[in-house]
Design a protein around this motif. Structure first.
Motif, mmCIF file in Angstrom:
data_model
loop_
_atom_site.group_PDB
_atom_site.id
_atom_site.type_symbol
_atom_site.label_atom_id
_atom_site.label_comp_id
_atom_site.label_asym_id
_atom_site.label_seq_id
_atom_site.Cartn_x
_atom_site.Cartn_y
_atom_site.Cartn_z
ATOM 1 N N VAL A 350 0.841 -1.202 0.000
ATOM 2 C CA VAL A 350 0.000 0.000 0.000
ATOM 3 C C VAL A 350 0.871 1.244 0.000
ATOM 4 N N ILE A 351 1.948 1.209 0.768
ATOM 5 C CA ILE A 351 2.870 2.351 0.810
ATOM 6 C C ILE A 351 3.670 2.421 -0.482
ATOM 7 N N ARG A 352 4.235 1.291 -0.899
ATOM 8 C CA ARG A 352 5.107 1.259 -2.070
ATOM 9 C C ARG A 352 4.382 1.656 -3.347
ATOM 10 N N ASP A 353 3.129 1.206 -3.495
ATOM 11 C CA ASP A 353 2.414 1.398 -4.756
ATOM 12 C C ASP A 353 1.539 2.641 -4.761
ATOM 13 N N ALA A 354 1.548 3.411 -3.708
ATOM 14 C CA ALA A 354 0.707 4.608 -3.655
ATOM 15 C C ALA A 354 1.113 5.590 -4.752
ATOM 16 N N SER A 355 0.140 6.181 -5.387
ATOM 17 C CA SER A 355 0.412 7.147 -6.447
ATOM 18 C C SER A 355 0.924 8.454 -5.860
ATOM 19 N N MET A 356 1.487 9.283 -6.739
ATOM 20 C CA MET A 356 1.956 10.594 -6.302
ATOM 21 C C MET A 356 0.808 11.389 -5.674
ATOM 22 N N GLN A 357 -0.359 11.321 -6.282
ATOM 23 C CA GLN A 357 -1.503 12.067 -5.772
ATOM 24 C C GLN A 357 -1.893 11.599 -4.375
ATOM 25 N N ARG A 358 -1.904 10.278 -4.158
ATOM 26 C CA ARG A 358 -2.290 9.761 -2.849
ATOM 27 C C ARG A 358 -1.263 10.133 -1.782
ATOM 28 N N VAL A 359 0.021 10.057 -2.116
ATOM 29 C CA VAL A 359 1.048 10.427 -1.141
ATOM 30 C C VAL A 359 0.917 11.900 -0.774
ATOM 31 N N ARG A 360 0.662 12.723 -1.757
ATOM 32 C CA ARG A 360 0.475 14.143 -1.464
ATOM 33 C C ARG A 360 -0.762 14.384 -0.613
ATOM 34 N N LEU A 410 -6.424 4.121 3.777
ATOM 35 C CA LEU A 410 -5.205 3.337 3.661
ATOM 36 C C LEU A 410 -5.466 1.840 3.689
ATOM 37 N N LEU A 411 -6.510 1.434 4.377
ATOM 38 C CA LEU A 411 -6.783 0.011 4.582
ATOM 39 C C LEU A 411 -8.149 -0.366 4.035
ATOM 40 N N GLU A 412 -8.228 -1.541 3.429
ATOM 41 C CA GLU A 412 -9.521 -2.024 2.954
ATOM 42 C C GLU A 412 -10.437 -2.354 4.123
ATOM 43 N N SER A 413 -9.829 -2.840 5.196
ATOM 44 C CA SER A 413 -10.606 -3.200 6.384
ATOM 45 C C SER A 413 -9.873 -2.723 7.626
ATOM 46 N N LEU A 414 -10.507 -1.870 8.396
ATOM 47 C CA LEU A 414 -9.882 -1.348 9.598
ATOM 48 C C LEU A 414 -9.931 -2.374 10.728
ATOM 49 N N PRO A 415 -8.939 -2.349 11.619
ATOM 50 C CA PRO A 415 -8.985 -3.266 12.770
ATOM 51 C C PRO A 415 -10.096 -2.875 13.735
ATOM 52 N N ASP A 416 -10.454 -3.792 14.584
ATOM 53 C CA ASP A 416 -11.442 -3.522 15.638
ATOM 54 C C ASP A 416 -10.833 -2.500 16.606
ATOM 55 N N PRO A 417 -11.466 -1.354 16.814
ATOM 56 C CA PRO A 417 -10.897 -0.347 17.713
ATOM 57 C C PRO A 417 -10.632 -0.866 19.123
ATOM 58 N N ARG A 418 -11.436 -1.835 19.560
ATOM 59 C CA ARG A 418 -11.273 -2.378 20.918
ATOM 60 C C ARG A 418 -9.975 -3.168 21.037
ATOM 61 N N GLU A 419 -9.479 -3.691 19.931
ATOM 62 C CA GLU A 419 -8.175 -4.353 19.910
ATOM 63 C C GLU A 419 -7.067 -3.375 19.523
ATOM 64 N N PHE A 420 -7.395 -2.478 18.605
ATOM 65 C CA PHE A 420 -6.397 -1.530 18.104
ATOM 66 C C PHE A 420 -5.843 -0.649 19.211
ATOM 67 N N VAL A 421 -6.647 -0.299 20.185
ATOM 68 C CA VAL A 421 -6.179 0.564 21.264
ATOM 69 C C VAL A 421 -4.987 -0.061 21.992
ATOM 70 N N PHE A 422 -4.967 -1.375 22.084
ATOM 71 C CA PHE A 422 -3.851 -2.062 22.734
ATOM 72 C C PHE A 422 -2.667 -2.212 21.770
ATOM 73 N N HIS A 423 -2.948 -2.366 20.481
ATOM 74 C CA HIS A 423 -1.870 -2.427 19.496
ATOM 75 C C HIS A 423 -1.121 -1.104 19.426
ATOM 76 N N ALA A 424 -1.855 0.001 19.545
ATOM 77 C CA ALA A 424 -1.258 1.332 19.376
ATOM 78 C C ALA A 424 -0.635 1.864 20.649
ATOM 79 N N LEU A 425 -1.227 1.532 21.806
ATOM 80 C CA LEU A 425 -0.804 2.145 23.069
ATOM 81 C C LEU A 425 -0.174 1.170 24.051
ATOM 82 N N GLY A 426 -0.220 -0.107 23.766
ATOM 83 C CA GLY A 426 0.370 -1.071 24.682
ATOM 84 C C GLY A 426 -0.650 -1.695 25.598
ATOM 85 N N PRO A 427 -0.199 -2.547 26.522
ATOM 86 C CA PRO A 427 -1.130 -3.331 27.349
ATOM 87 C C PRO A 427 -1.880 -2.531 28.398
ATOM 88 N N ASN A 428 -1.453 -1.301 28.677
ATOM 89 C CA ASN A 428 -2.108 -0.512 29.730
ATOM 90 C C ASN A 428 -2.508 0.879 29.245
#
Length: 459
Positions: A350-360, A410-428
């Motif tokens: 997704v990052i590698r193939d992004a067009s110039m317009q999308r990156v901008r 950026l993503l076709e399917s977003l993660p579950d926010p209830r799980e993502f909060v721990f992925h992004a911020l850690g276990p606490n």
């Protein structure tokens, strides 16, 4: 306070990832740093010497326009120059994608952060439109290879880079008594000498005066660059005779780049430089007011190791204050976006193939709204460290807008926010953020609330 892998990823790296484990110890962080540069191999950026289009390419196109024998030849040369400009714009986008991919998918986030730190320390800005794509190659050539080595090697590489020479107009500096001055005396330019002393080595308040600045500027005459030859030493432009900088004499019988390198090594080994760099590193990674004993220890390790930078990093990483749980620093916009891409596990493709317009649309322009235009700090002192420089109404609005709108693009399917909060911020994570993520009306809102939270904005 002891090592914490979550803090290691957030404070010293490019953030947490649901698919990449954080470092397990300080030893592992240092081992990764001492090992091969995996991210650079995986997501390559050309060096200044190898980049296309090069300054020489633009020079050749301009010469072709100016010397065209007829209208048809001139038109063809102008088309070529336009093509070079388009290639330069495409290169900027390619380098943004590579740097973001390194941050999002590289194992060694500490190396990425250190590279950005030292690139900012030796800030350059393109001197014209044809040089906009040359900043990343400059970093790749002069900065990144030396992040794990000795500071004096990085200092020499930066000072001898065409980017720094042209940025500070060093190519226009000429010794008043030089041979070249007999025909075209452009005068002595003190810009590079002053910035090397004030910003790159001794620091504001270091033990130098105006006499040192002038003598150092005279020593630097002869260090020049142009589009045809890149950086080189032109003896005819150099001020003849010896120069004395901080009580040490350089040069004399013959003008040479080696005299300049000798002075740069001595400046790198100066105790004021050691303290300046130690304080700047600690402020960037830890706190606006780092502990005095930490600065002393970092400076001592730097000097004892003959400017070996990993010795200073190790002292910082093993100090108790490195692992205090409170996140004191606000992420700069580039770090915010990079850590969000990492937390979302945006695929490489997704990052590698992004067009110039999308990156901008999704990265470059939002960064400007947040207050950090890509590789374009206002002055030679780089980006500010103070939180108030980034916590502004416009800047925060830009971050919130990005957090709420961009992930679903950026993503076709977003993660579950209830799980993502721990992925992004850690276990606490903070309870308020956990509640907000779970109570959001939509998945997109939940992801946005996590990324826009104060907990994610800090490191």
């Amino acid at each position: 306070m002891s090592f914490d892998p979550i803090l290691a990823a957030i404070r010293f790296g490019t953030g947490l990832s649901p698919v990449i484990l954080p470092p397990a110890s300080v030893d592992e962080m240092l081992d990764w740093l001492a090992g091969p540069d995996e991210a650079a191999q995986r997501f390559p950026i050309p060096t200044y010497a190898d980049v296309y289009p090069s300054p020489r390419d633009f020079r050749a196109a301009t010469l072709a326009i100016n010397s065209a024998p007829d209208d048809a030849a001139e038109a063809a040369a102008r088309v070529l120059r336009d093509d070079l400009r388009a290639a330069g714009r495409e290169a900027v986008i390619a380098f943004i994608k590579a740097e973001m991919a390194r941050a999002a998918h590289g194992r060694d986030g500490f190396r990425e952060r250190l590279t950005r730190f030292w690139a900012d320390h030796f800030t350059v800005r393109p001197v014209n439109g044809g040089a906009r794509h040359l900043v990343s190659p400059y970093i790749e050539e002069a900065i990144r290879p030396n992040v794990t080595g000795r500071f004096y090697d990085m200092l020499i590489a930066a000072v001898e880079s065409p980017m720094l020479i042209l940025y500070f107009n060093q190519h226009q500096s000429m010794g008043p008594n030089s041979k070249a001055a007999e025909h075209n005396d452009r005068g002595l330019n003190e810009n590079l000498a002053r910035e090397v002393l004030e910003l790159h080595t001794l620091g504001v308040g270091g033990r130098y005066d105006q006499t040192d600045v002038r003598e150092f500027a005279e020593l630097l005459t002869g260090v020049t660059a142009n589009a045809r030859s890149g950086a080189y030493f032109r003896a005819q432009q150099a001020e003849p005779g010896a120069e004395t900088v901080l009580g040490r004499t350089y040069g004399g019988a013959e003008e040479s780049i080696e005299h300049v390198r000798h002075a740069l090594r001595d400046l790198a080994r100066h105790p004021d430089t050691a303290r300046h760099l130690a304080h700047k590193l600690a402020v960037h990674f830890l706190s606006a007011r780092p502990e005095a004993d930490l600065i002393d220890a970092m400076a001592r390790a730097y000097l004892d190791g003959d400017t070996h930078l990993p010795a200073m990093y190790e002292v910082m990483l093993r100090h108790a204050s490195a692992w205090q749980p409170q996140l004191e620093k606000v992420k700069q916009p580039v770090d915010f976006v990079a850590s969000a891409l990492r937390a979302l596990a945006v695929p490489e493709g997704v990052i590698r193939d992004a067009s110039m317009q999308r990156v901008r649309q999704l990265i470059q322009r939002p960064l400007s709204v947040m207050g950090q235009t890509w590789q374009a700090p206002v002055g030679p002192d780089g980006w500010p460290e103070a939180d108030e420089a980034w916590v502004t109404p416009q800047g925060m609005a830009g971050r919130i807008t990005w957090a709420m709108r961009v992930p679903e693009r950026l993503l076709e399917s977003l993660p579950d926010p209830r799980e993502f909060v721990f992925h992004a911020l850690g276990p606490n994570p903070p309870e308020a953020v956990v509640f907000a993520a779970g109570a959001a009306e939509t998945v997109s809102d939940g992801i946005g609330l996590v990324l826009a939270s104060a907990a994610f904005q800090r490191r």
